[in-house]
Write a protein that holds these residues in place. Sequence first.
Motif, short mmCIF file in Angstrom:
data_model
loop_
_atom_site.label_atom_id
_atom_site.label_comp_id
_atom_site.label_asym_id
_atom_site.label_seq_id
_atom_site.Cartn_x
_atom_site.Cartn_y
_atom_site.Cartn_z
N LEU A 123 0.85 -1.19 0.00
CA LEU A 123 0.00 0.00 0.00
C LEU A 123 0.89 1.24 0.00
O LEU A 123 1.81 1.35 0.81
N LEU A 124 0.61 2.17 -0.91
CA LEU A 124 1.30 3.45 -0.93
C LEU A 124 0.48 4.44 -0.11
O LEU A 124 -0.58 4.90 -0.55
N ILE A 125 0.93 4.73 1.11
CA ILE A 125 0.22 5.63 2.00
C ILE A 125 0.72 7.06 1.77
O ILE A 125 1.89 7.36 2.04
N ILE A 126 -0.15 7.93 1.28
CA ILE A 126 0.22 9.30 0.96
C ILE A 126 -0.39 10.27 1.95
O ILE A 126 -1.62 10.31 2.12
N ASP A 127 0.44 11.03 2.63
CA ASP A 127 -0.04 12.13 3.45
C ASP A 127 -0.24 13.31 2.51
O ASP A 127 0.62 14.18 2.37
N TRP A 128 -1.38 13.32 1.84
CA TRP A 128 -1.57 14.25 0.71
C TRP A 128 -1.59 15.71 1.14
O TRP A 128 -1.19 16.60 0.37
N MET A 129 -2.01 16.01 2.36
CA MET A 129 -2.05 17.40 2.80
C MET A 129 -0.65 17.96 3.04
O MET A 129 -0.43 19.17 2.98
N ASN A 130 0.30 17.07 3.30
CA ASN A 130 1.67 17.51 3.58
C ASN A 130 2.63 17.22 2.44
O ASN A 130 3.84 17.47 2.57
N GLU A 131 2.09 16.71 1.34
CA GLU A 131 2.94 16.42 0.18
C GLU A 131 3.55 17.72 -0.35
O GLU A 131 2.87 18.72 -0.55
N GLY A 132 4.86 17.70 -0.57
CA GLY A 132 5.57 18.88 -1.06
C GLY A 132 6.16 19.75 0.03
O GLY A 132 6.89 20.69 -0.27
N TYR A 133 5.85 19.45 1.30
CA TYR A 133 6.39 20.22 2.42
C TYR A 133 7.53 19.46 3.08
O TYR A 133 7.58 18.23 3.06
N ARG A 134 8.42 20.18 3.71
CA ARG A 134 9.55 19.56 4.39
C ARG A 134 9.17 19.12 5.80
O ARG A 134 8.52 19.86 6.53
N ASN A 135 9.59 17.92 6.13
CA ASN A 135 9.48 17.40 7.50
C ASN A 135 8.04 17.48 8.03
O ASN A 135 7.79 17.95 9.13
N LYS A 136 7.08 17.00 7.24
CA LYS A 136 5.69 17.18 7.62
C LYS A 136 4.87 15.88 7.68
O LYS A 136 3.70 15.92 8.06
N PHE A 137 5.40 14.74 7.29
CA PHE A 137 4.59 13.52 7.26
C PHE A 137 3.99 13.24 8.64
O PHE A 137 4.67 13.29 9.66
N ASN A 138 2.68 12.95 8.66
CA ASN A 138 1.97 12.68 9.90
C ASN A 138 2.01 11.18 10.21
O ASN A 138 1.23 10.40 9.67
#
Length: 217
Positions: A123-138
């Motif tokens: 499964l590819l789990i994407i934190d889509w709201m933080n995609e493109g930001y640095r150090n933001k994965f929830n």
Amino acid sequence: EIIIQCIDANSRLKKPDLSILNKISNKGISTPITYVGGINSIEDASEVINLGTERICLDSSLHENISLVEKLSKKFGSQALVLSLPLTIKKSSIFHYNYKKKINKKFDDRLIEYIDDKLISELLIIDWMNEGYRNKFNFKLLDYIPFKKIPLILFGGITETKQFKKAFLKDSVSAVATGNILSYNEHNVQKIKRSINLENLRKPFFENQNLNFIINE
């Protein structure tokens, strides 16, 4: 591995972007490739795989044609199939984002009943709201994911060494995908691998698999 993610395929082409895959195949790249974007049928998947792609990834089909997961798994094998789940947390509940319709809906529990480790490889789990930001994965997303036996690939806002290490210390994580940070400095892949120092991390519980570093383009 390299993930080729054509985010405009559904809205623009309605089909996989075979021209991109043709250009890549002509480069003679030996790195395994996973393709996501515009795959809506067995015929679409066949065209993509015939161009040298090792794995295909589904996204919008989970909202519109869930039966396609089973059909593709039977046709090509579970090892060739990855599912993409763009997720976020709201008020202690997990929500599943539909990129095509730009709708964020509460996670459909029917997916839990339908999908298991016999149908897909990861499964590819994407934190889509933080995609493109640095150090933001929830990382709290991992606490809400109901699929316990399927290896996870994490993507979205993972840019720092401490995040890679934190991800690989999770038993459920088999790989981390990253994209933008590779453009900042030369040889970033090698630098990140050295800084992570995989020898000091736990071995994944998934049989016959190794920790992976995936480039998302």
